[in-house]
Scaffold this motif. Structure first.
Motif, PDB file in Angstrom:
ATOM      1  N   ALA A 178      42.480  35.818  47.114  1.00 32.40           N
ATOM      2  CA  ALA A 178      43.214  35.055  46.781  1.00 32.40           C
ATOM      3  C   ALA A 178      44.741  34.865  47.523  1.00 32.40           C
ATOM      4  O   ALA A 178      45.413  34.093  48.014  1.00 32.40           O
ATOM      5  CB  ALA A 178      43.667  35.148  45.257  1.00 32.40           C
ATOM      6  N   GLN A 179      45.014  36.153  47.819  1.00 30.45           N
ATOM      7  CA  GLN A 179      46.221  36.462  48.523  1.00 30.45           C
ATOM      8  C   GLN A 179      46.357  35.791  50.008  1.00 30.45           C
ATOM      9  O   GLN A 179      47.078  35.144  50.508  1.00 30.45           O
ATOM     10  CB  GLN A 179      46.817  37.737  48.694  1.00 30.45           C
ATOM     11  CG  GLN A 179      48.112  38.136  49.306  1.00 30.45           C
ATOM     12  CD  GLN A 179      49.428  37.536  48.420  1.00 30.45           C
ATOM     13  OE1 GLN A 179      49.601  37.665  47.251  1.00 30.45           O
ATOM     14  NE2 GLN A 179      50.244  37.235  49.420  1.00 30.45           N
ATOM     15  N   LEU A 180      45.038  36.252  50.482  1.00 29.59           N
ATOM     16  CA  LEU A 180      44.750  35.728  51.700  1.00 29.59           C
ATOM     17  C   LEU A 180      44.473  34.276  52.022  1.00 29.59           C
ATOM     18  O   LEU A 180      45.500  33.672  53.003  1.00 29.59           O
ATOM     19  CB  LEU A 180      43.558  36.330  52.213  1.00 29.59           C
ATOM     20  CG  LEU A 180      43.066  35.796  53.886  1.00 29.59           C
ATOM     21  CD1 LEU A 180      44.152  36.371  54.873  1.00 29.59           C
ATOM     22  CD2 LEU A 180      41.469  36.633  54.080  1.00 29.59           C
ATOM     23  N   ALA A 182      34.068  50.173  39.552  1.00 35.90           N
ATOM     24  CA  ALA A 182      33.664  49.247  40.365  1.00 35.90           C
ATOM     25  C   ALA A 182      34.105  47.801  40.041  1.00 35.90           C
ATOM     26  O   ALA A 182      34.400  47.175  41.014  1.00 35.90           O
ATOM     27  CB  ALA A 182      32.098  49.049  40.292  1.00 35.90           C
ATOM     28  N   ALA A 183      34.205  47.475  38.725  1.00 37.46           N
ATOM     29  CA  ALA A 183      34.924  46.154  38.467  1.00 37.46           C
ATOM     30  C   ALA A 183      36.238  46.172  38.848  1.00 37.46           C
ATOM     31  O   ALA A 183      36.781  45.196  39.390  1.00 37.46           O
ATOM     32  CB  ALA A 183      34.867  46.008  37.068  1.00 37.46           C
ATOM     33  N   VAL A 184      37.011  47.128  38.866  1.00 31.46           N
ATOM     34  CA  VAL A 184      38.395  47.220  39.498  1.00 31.46           C
ATOM     35  C   VAL A 184      38.670  47.035  40.705  1.00 31.46           C
ATOM     36  O   VAL A 184      39.272  46.316  41.414  1.00 31.46           O
ATOM     37  CB  VAL A 184      39.033  48.714  39.010  1.00 31.46           C
ATOM     38  CG1 VAL A 184      40.417  48.806  39.766  1.00 31.46           C
ATOM     39  CG2 VAL A 184      39.184  48.668  37.478  1.00 31.46           C
ATOM     40  N   GLN A 202      40.214  43.848  42.671  1.00 29.40           N
ATOM     41  CA  GLN A 202      41.278  44.118  43.808  1.00 29.40           C
ATOM     42  C   GLN A 202      40.608  43.245  44.796  1.00 29.40           C
ATOM     43  O   GLN A 202      41.700  42.693  45.645  1.00 29.40           O
ATOM     44  CB  GLN A 202      41.177  45.611  44.058  1.00 29.40           C
ATOM     45  CG  GLN A 202      42.338  45.858  45.143  1.00 29.40           C
ATOM     46  CD  GLN A 202      43.766  45.444  44.487  1.00 29.40           C
ATOM     47  OE1 GLN A 202      44.084  46.095  43.661  1.00 29.40           O
ATOM     48  NE2 GLN A 202      44.499  44.596  45.523  1.00 29.40           N
ATOM     49  N   ALA A 203      39.580  43.136  45.191  1.00 33.49           N
ATOM     50  CA  ALA A 203      38.863  42.386  46.337  1.00 33.49           C
ATOM     51  C   ALA A 203      39.370  40.912  46.036  1.00 33.49           C
ATOM     52  O   ALA A 203      39.748  40.078  46.814  1.00 33.49           O
ATOM     53  CB  ALA A 203      37.642  42.661  46.668  1.00 33.49           C
ATOM     54  N   LEU A 207      42.411  41.728  37.401  1.00 34.97           N
ATOM     55  CA  LEU A 207      42.492  42.814  37.789  1.00 34.97           C
ATOM     56  C   LEU A 207      43.299  43.774  36.773  1.00 34.97           C
ATOM     57  O   LEU A 207      42.818  44.991  36.543  1.00 34.97           O
ATOM     58  CB  LEU A 207      43.444  42.990  39.093  1.00 34.97           C
ATOM     59  CG  LEU A 207      43.747  44.276  39.590  1.00 34.97           C
ATOM     60  CD1 LEU A 207      42.572  45.200  39.971  1.00 34.97           C
ATOM     61  CD2 LEU A 207      44.740  44.336  40.667  1.00 34.97           C
ATOM     62  N   GLY A 208      44.357  43.267  36.045  1.00 35.68           N
ATOM     63  CA  GLY A 208      44.771  44.061  34.959  1.00 35.68           C
ATOM     64  C   GLY A 208      43.825  44.320  33.903  1.00 35.68           C
ATOM     65  O   GLY A 208      43.594  45.429  33.210  1.00 35.68           O
ATOM     66  N   ALA A 209      42.912  43.275  33.620  1.00 35.93           N
ATOM     67  CA  ALA A 209      41.922  43.567  32.452  1.00 35.93           C
ATOM     68  C   ALA A 209      41.086  44.620  32.954  1.00 35.93           C
ATOM     69  O   ALA A 209      40.521  45.486  32.185  1.00 35.93           O
ATOM     70  CB  ALA A 209      41.285  42.229  32.131  1.00 35.93           C
ATOM     71  N   ALA A 210      40.547  44.606  34.311  1.00 37.80           N
ATOM     72  CA  ALA A 210      39.677  45.568  34.667  1.00 37.80           C
ATOM     73  C   ALA A 210      40.156  46.922  34.732  1.00 37.80           C
ATOM     74  O   ALA A 210      39.548  48.042  34.624  1.00 37.80           O
ATOM     75  CB  ALA A 210      39.288  45.111  36.037  1.00 37.80           C
TER      76      ALA A 210
END
Length: 334
Positions: free
Chosen positions: A187-189, A175-177, A181-182, A92-95
């Motif tokens: 992963a959190q779920l 869109a990559a962001v 994020q999804a 996510l940071g890279a995106a």
């Protein structure tokens, strides 16, 4: 015939008539009154299965334990899910960095477009002035001015194309962001679902999980009998159904004895399996075996009776599958 004989005959007739009336009343009560000894205590059963797969690291309950909604039942080793979350955070940071770079590219492309437009307007004006001064400017200079203006115009078109490409790149980066994020949310779920919790209050039964077991997602490892969902299915003969309606008061007495429970009729099943129909075995209807009663076998239809929680003594053990007698008291109807 003397008086004593008449008295004996009269008494015999009276006794026979009374016995006949009592027998008829008992037969009518047995055949048509809304009661049955064929009742079963039922409850909603939650099949507890993990939503993710992994090694069981901790078991927090034991068999037949009473749990509340939200209590931890067992935990799956979370390390794999923690690493997946860290990887998703990095992606996510890279995106997000790529999206910021794409935004900067749009700003640069817009500045280049503005500069090209200014050059074009300048060279176009110069070309027009030289064309008007044809008497003092050579044909070669006039042609060079026209070519310069056209080149500036092409540069404007190229700058606009670059800006459009930068805009498309930014849209792709955004869109990559969203995709990253999804992935973080997933992963959190998964990390949260590595801790299996009770979804309702009830009793744990058929506990089949141990530390070190591999738990597969969707594979039930225990059952939770909801303590707030107990009811009784009374299997009434079809001859007794006309007197039963939803809302009627019912008495429930367990075969184990003890205090009679109070209940209310919630509904009557609208279908049972037809044993003579070979195509009805997979239609999810209740399969109730008729009992021998005189000559003709009356079908039994499930009647659902909700148990009043206030009528259940604190020390009474209610288990799904227990046998009970159910008596319905029909309400007065017009």
């Amino acid at each position: 015939m003397n008086t004593q004989s008449l008295i004996r005959t009269a008494l015999t007739v009276i006794v026979v008539l009374a016995a006949a009336l009592i027998g008829h009343a008992l037969w009518k009560h047995y055949m048509y009154s809304p009661w049955t000894r064929d009742g079963r205590v039922r409850a909603e059963i939650v099949r507890v299965a993990p939503d993710v797969s992994g090694l069981v690291a901790e078991v927090d309950v034991h068999d037949n334990q009473l749990v509340k909604a939200g209590d931890v039942l067992f935990r799956i080793d979370p390390r794999r899910f923690e690493l997946a979350l860290a990887q998703a955070d990095a992606d996510l940071g890279a995106a997000q960095a790529a999206a910021r770079a794409a935004g900067a590219s749009i700003s640069a492309a817009s500045a280049g477009t503005a500069a090209s437009q200014a050059d074009y307007e300048k060279y176009e004006a110069q070309s027009e002035r030289r064309q008007k001064a044809a008497a003092v400017i050579s044909a070669e200079d006039r042609a060079d001015a026209v070519a310069t203006a056209r080149a500036a115009q092409a540069a404007v078109a190229q700058s606009r194309a670059n800006r459009n490409a930068a805009t498309a790149s930014q849209a792709q980066a955004l869109a990559a962001v969203e995709q990253a994020q999804a992935a973080v949310d997933l992963a959190q779920l998964n990390l949260e679902r590595a801790t299996v919790r009770a979804t309702a209050p009830g009793y744990i039964t058929n506990l089949d999980v141990r530390i070190g077991d591999y738990a597969s997602a969707g594979s039930a490892r225990m059952a939770l009998v909801r303590s707030d969902s107990l009811w009784v299915y009374g299997y009434f003969e079809e001859t007794k159904l006309p007197l039963i309606r939803a809302g009627d008061v019912a008495d429930v007495r367990l075969m184990s004895g003890g205090h009679a429970l109070k209940g209310t009729v919630e509904g009557i099943a609208r279908g049972i399996t037809d044993a003579d129909n070979p195509t009805s075995s997979g239609d999810l209807l209740a399969d109730v075996s008729p009992t021998f009663n005189w000559i003709r076998l009356a079908q039994r239809v499930p009647v659902r009776v909700r148990i009043d929680p206030a009528s259940i003594p604190k020390d009474m053990v209610l288990a799904a599958g227990m046998t009970a007698s159910v008596t319905v008291h029909p309400a007065q109807r017009d």
